[in-house]
Design a protein around this motif. Structure first.
Motif, PDB file in Angstrom:
ATOM      1  N   SER A 247      92.819 116.944  42.287  1.00  0.00           N
ATOM      2  CA  SER A 247      92.316 116.039  43.328  1.00  0.00           C
ATOM      3  C   SER A 247      92.773 116.447  44.729  1.00  0.00           C
ATOM      4  N   GLY A 248      93.392 117.617  44.865  1.00  0.00           N
ATOM      5  CA  GLY A 248      93.791 118.064  46.200  1.00  0.00           C
ATOM      6  C   GLY A 248      95.127 118.780  46.204  1.00  0.00           C
ATOM      7  N   GLY A 249      95.571 119.121  47.404  1.00  0.00           N
ATOM      8  CA  GLY A 249      96.807 119.883  47.549  1.00  0.00           C
ATOM      9  C   GLY A 249      98.031 119.145  47.019  1.00  0.00           C
ATOM     10  N   SER A 250      98.105 117.858  47.281  1.00  0.00           N
ATOM     11  CA  SER A 250      99.278 117.097  46.837  1.00  0.00           C
ATOM     12  C   SER A 250      99.369 117.079  45.312  1.00  0.00           C
TER      13      SER A 250
ATOM     14  N   SER B 123      98.073 119.248  43.307  1.00  0.00           N
ATOM     15  CA  SER B 123      98.346 120.617  42.861  1.00  0.00           C
ATOM     16  C   SER B 123      99.848 120.916  42.912  1.00  0.00           C
ATOM     17  N   ASP B 124     100.484 120.553  44.026  1.00  0.00           N
ATOM     18  CA  ASP B 124     101.925 120.792  44.160  1.00  0.00           C
ATOM     19  C   ASP B 124     102.709 120.008  43.103  1.00  0.00           C
ATOM     20  N   ASN B 125     102.366 118.746  42.913  1.00  0.00           N
ATOM     21  CA  ASN B 125     103.043 117.912  41.914  1.00  0.00           C
ATOM     22  C   ASN B 125     102.858 118.479  40.511  1.00  0.00           C
TER      23      ASN B 125
ATOM     24  N   GLU C 290     108.920 122.804  53.750  1.00  0.00           N
ATOM     25  CA  GLU C 290     107.739 122.601  52.903  1.00  0.00           C
ATOM     26  C   GLU C 290     107.000 121.321  53.296  1.00  0.00           C
ATOM     27  N   HIS C 291     105.772 121.231  52.839  1.00  0.00           N
ATOM     28  CA  HIS C 291     104.988 120.004  52.985  1.00  0.00           C
ATOM     29  C   HIS C 291     105.659 118.910  52.143  1.00  0.00           C
ATOM     30  N   PRO C 292     105.535 117.636  52.567  1.00  0.00           N
ATOM     31  CA  PRO C 292     106.135 116.556  51.769  1.00  0.00           C
ATOM     32  C   PRO C 292     105.692 116.550  50.295  1.00  0.00           C
TER      33      PRO C 292
ATOM     34  N   ILE D 298     107.884 128.330  47.540  1.00  0.00           N
ATOM     35  CA  ILE D 298     107.910 128.590  48.988  1.00  0.00           C
ATOM     36  C   ILE D 298     106.476 128.666  49.483  1.00  0.00           C
ATOM     37  N   MET D 299     106.180 127.892  50.510  1.00  0.00           N
ATOM     38  CA  MET D 299     104.799 127.821  50.987  1.00  0.00           C
ATOM     39  C   MET D 299     104.307 129.149  51.550  1.00  0.00           C
ATOM     40  N   HIS D 300     103.014 129.373  51.447  1.00  0.00           N
ATOM     41  CA  HIS D 300     102.420 130.612  51.945  1.00  0.00           C
ATOM     42  C   HIS D 300     102.484 130.624  53.475  1.00  0.00           C
TER      43      HIS D 300
ATOM     44  N   SER E 175     103.481 129.125  45.269  1.00  0.00           N
ATOM     45  CA  SER E 175     103.287 129.070  46.711  1.00  0.00           C
ATOM     46  C   SER E 175     102.203 128.052  47.061  1.00  0.00           C
ATOM     47  N   ASP E 176     102.544 127.135  47.950  1.00  0.00           N
ATOM     48  CA  ASP E 176     101.580 126.179  48.475  1.00  0.00           C
ATOM     49  C   ASP E 176     100.777 126.931  49.542  1.00  0.00           C
ATOM     50  N   ALA E 177      99.531 127.270  49.180  1.00  0.00           N
ATOM     51  CA  ALA E 177      98.711 128.069  50.094  1.00  0.00           C
ATOM     52  C   ALA E 177      97.607 127.235  50.730  1.00  0.00           C
ATOM     53  N   VAL E 178      97.851 125.935  50.837  1.00  0.00           N
ATOM     54  CA  VAL E 178      96.823 125.044  51.384  1.00  0.00           C
ATOM     55  C   VAL E 178      96.403 125.476  52.789  1.00  0.00           C
ATOM     56  N   GLN E 179      97.367 125.929  53.601  1.00  0.00           N
ATOM     57  CA  GLN E 179      97.015 126.340  54.973  1.00  0.00           C
ATOM     58  C   GLN E 179      96.608 127.805  55.078  1.00  0.00           C
ATOM     59  N   SER E 180      96.856 128.573  54.029  1.00  0.00           N
ATOM     60  CA  SER E 180      96.574 130.015  54.104  1.00  0.00           C
ATOM     61  C   SER E 180      95.230 130.399  53.509  1.00  0.00           C
TER      62      SER E 180
ATOM     63  N   ILE F 214      95.815 124.973  46.329  1.00  0.00           N
ATOM     64  CA  ILE F 214      94.889 124.945  47.461  1.00  0.00           C
ATOM     65  C   ILE F 214      94.178 123.591  47.549  1.00  0.00           C
ATOM     66  N   SER F 215      93.590 123.339  48.695  1.00  0.00           N
ATOM     67  CA  SER F 215      92.908 122.060  48.944  1.00  0.00           C
ATOM     68  C   SER F 215      91.607 122.322  49.684  1.00  0.00           C
ATOM     69  N   ALA F 216      90.549 121.586  49.333  1.00  0.00           N
ATOM     70  CA  ALA F 216      89.228 121.847  49.927  1.00  0.00           C
ATOM     71  C   ALA F 216      89.119 121.396  51.379  1.00  0.00           C
ATOM     72  N   HIS F 217      89.724 120.245  51.707  1.00  0.00           N
ATOM     73  CA  HIS F 217      89.425 119.672  53.026  1.00  0.00           C
ATOM     74  C   HIS F 217      90.087 120.399  54.183  1.00  0.00           C
ATOM     75  N   LYS F 218      90.958 121.375  53.889  1.00  0.00           N
ATOM     76  CA  LYS F 218      91.543 122.169  54.964  1.00  0.00           C
ATOM     77  C   LYS F 218      90.690 123.404  55.262  1.00  0.00           C
ATOM     78  N   ILE F 219      89.664 123.641  54.421  1.00  0.00           N
ATOM     79  CA  ILE F 219      88.801 124.811  54.641  1.00  0.00           C
ATOM     80  C   ILE F 219      87.329 124.407  54.745  1.00  0.00           C
TER      81      ILE F 219
HETATM   82  C1  LIG Z   1      97.401 119.181  53.637  1.00  0.00           C
HETATM   83  C2  LIG Z   1      98.460 119.880  52.885  1.00  0.00           C
HETATM   84  C3  LIG Z   1      98.804 119.482  51.576  1.00  0.00           C
HETATM   85  C4  LIG Z   1      98.188 118.282  50.920  1.00  0.00           C
HETATM   86  O1  LIG Z   1      96.850 118.497  50.560  1.00  0.00           O
HETATM   87  P1  LIG Z   1      95.908 117.227  50.279  1.00  0.00           P
HETATM   88  O2  LIG Z   1      94.654 117.840  49.742  1.00  0.00           O
HETATM   89  O3  LIG Z   1      95.720 116.543  51.581  1.00  0.00           O
HETATM   90  O4  LIG Z   1      96.610 116.394  49.259  1.00  0.00           O
HETATM   91  C5  LIG Z   1      99.765 120.196  50.917  1.00  0.00           C
HETATM   92  N1  LIG Z   1     100.368 121.251  51.485  1.00  0.00           N
HETATM   93  C6  LIG Z   1     100.066 121.664  52.732  1.00  0.00           C
HETATM   94  C7  LIG Z   1     100.762 122.854  53.297  1.00  0.00           C
HETATM   95  C8  LIG Z   1      99.115 120.995  53.467  1.00  0.00           C
HETATM   96  O5  LIG Z   1      98.829 121.388  54.707  1.00  0.00           O
END
Ligand SMILES: *Cc1c(COP(=O)(O)O)cnc(C)c1O
Length: 416
Positions: free
Chosen positions: A71-74, A76-78, A107-109, A154-156, A183-188, A206-211
């Protein structure tokens, strides 16, 4: 409202690309099938999900069956951090508790809060510091590894200051010690090259709404041969890794966004970098006491993070909004509590200065022609705010906040 909006908060979220929306639409009505059913309607939905899996895999150079939708980046990390933690603890012996995780302070929360949560259940977490540049020290990393270490997360790249971590080297170190690397690559992903094979990554978020995709959908990459404990149980979708009826329109949107981002990667990087560099050049040369937070070299091409002494970020954001410019400030991810950013504290920016920060994150729809208007607007607002600021002396036009300044707020660091 001003005539047009200059949206430069693409690291918070980004507009859905019209082609992405178009690809998604049929899956809300005509193609509403459940991807797990046997008749044609369901099979069509399944085909769409499989196509998206291929598109996401190609963006990060993974194999198709290494991608699982979430359902998104959060989530995925969890899923990854808790999943690895639960799996590895089952291999604990009397000599080795297999309960140690290494991450970083910036890191992201979604990562930091997950680690905090695991600490309540007997896991041990090392939070690696970063220097002024926002990048971890590889020697620190290697020194932190012990027999009980199961995961390095460690985040990307960083969502606030855009610093890019040396993932390839981190992965090498992890593998030398038989430790998994997430690696949390949501921003990369979609912004700079992400290649899980070349960069030695075992697990990725990864997360869709950041791309320029839809909100509420993301994916994890899990390298073949790596196993996680499952967190969401149910009907066994996604090969049992993540139950729940597939979000077909969202997944189709993520796939399309990944495809577009991959095809335009080089072009977008160049476009973003030009706008970023012009912003940096013009802001730092026209506005007194303005600085860039974080590394100038190892930085996302679409990220710039300014610091203006003597002013307050929230006022800056609100006044820029009136001029049709959207950005974020030093408490970007904590607009709920208005505390200073843990990332800026970690790179040594003192609290009063951290509050006077402005992140502009660039997207494909931004125009270099708007840079002059943006710089003019920031300059005007900063002057206005300094004029009414007790931390700015108007007679001498200088910052006098130092005499009131606290050191880096331990509380800001300690929140994580
Ligand atoms: C936005 C973001 C997330 C969370 O992603 P969501 O899809 O909003 O849950 C996680 N990590 C990083 C680095 C982000 O920028």
């Amino acid at each position: 409202m001003p005539e047009k909006l200059i949206y430069m908060d693409n690291s918070a979220t980004s507009p859905v690309n019209p082609e992405v929306l178009e690809a998604m639409l049929p899956y809300f009505n005509e193609e509403y099938g459940n991807a797990s059913t046997l008749y044609t309607l369901g099979v069509e939905a399944k085909k769409a999900v499989d196509k998206a899996r291929q598109q996401v895999a190609e963006l990060i150079n993974a194999e198709v069956d290494e991608i699982t939708f979430t359902s998104g980046g959060s989530e995925s990390d969890n899923m990854i951090i808790k999943g690895v933690a639960l799996k590895e603890k089952q291999k604990a012996t009397e000599e080795n508790p297999r309960n140690h995780i290494i991450t970083s302070t910036i890191e992201h929360p979604a990562v930091l809060e997950t680690c905090k949560f695991l600490e309540k259940f007997g896991y041990e977490v090392t939070y690696l510091p970063v220097g002024e540049s926002g990048i971890i020290d590889l020697e620190d990393l290697e020194n932190a590894i012990k027999d009980s270490t199961i995961l390095i997360s460690i985040m990307h790249s960083n969502n606030e200051i855009g610093s890019i971590q040396p993932t390839k080297e981190i992965g090498e170190i992890a593998h030398k010690h038989d430790v998994l690397f997430h690696s949390d690559a949501v921003q990369s992903a979609g912004k700079i090259p992400v290649d899980v094979k070349d960069q030695n990554i075992d697990l990725l978020s990864i997360s869709a709404h950041k791309i320029n995709g839809p909100k509420g959908v993301g994916a994890v990459y899990i390298k073949k041969g790596v196993y996680l404990e499952v967190l969401i149980h149910g009907g066994g979708q996604e090969k049992g890794l993540r139950s729940g009826t597939e979000n077909v329109p969202g997944i189709v949107g993520l796939g399309k966004a990944a495809e577009i981002a991959k095809n335009n990667l080089k072009e977008n990087m160049e476009h973003n970098r030009q706008i970023r560099d012009e912003l940096i050049e013009k802001v730092t040369s026209t506005i007194k006491d303005s600085y860039v937070n974080g590394s100038l070299e190892n930085r996302l091409p679409n990220n710039v993070h300014f610091r203006f002494s003597g002013i307050e970020g929230e006022s800056l954001i609100l006044r820029l909004d009136k001029k049709g410019i959207n950005g974020a400030t030093g408490s970007a991810c904590s607009t709920h509590d208005l505390k200073g950013s843990h990332v800026l504290a970690a790179i040594g920016i003192k609290p009063a200065l951290s509050h006077g920060s402005l992140r502009l994150s660039i997207g494909p729809e931004n125009n270099i022609e708007d840079v002059d208007y943006i710089v003019e607007s920031i300059s005007e607002v900063v002057s206005y705010l300094r004029n009414i600021s007790p931390l700015w002396d108007n007679k001498t036009d200088t910052y006098i906040g130092d005499m009131f300044e606290k050191e880096v707020d331990e509380e800001d660091l300690d929140r994580y």
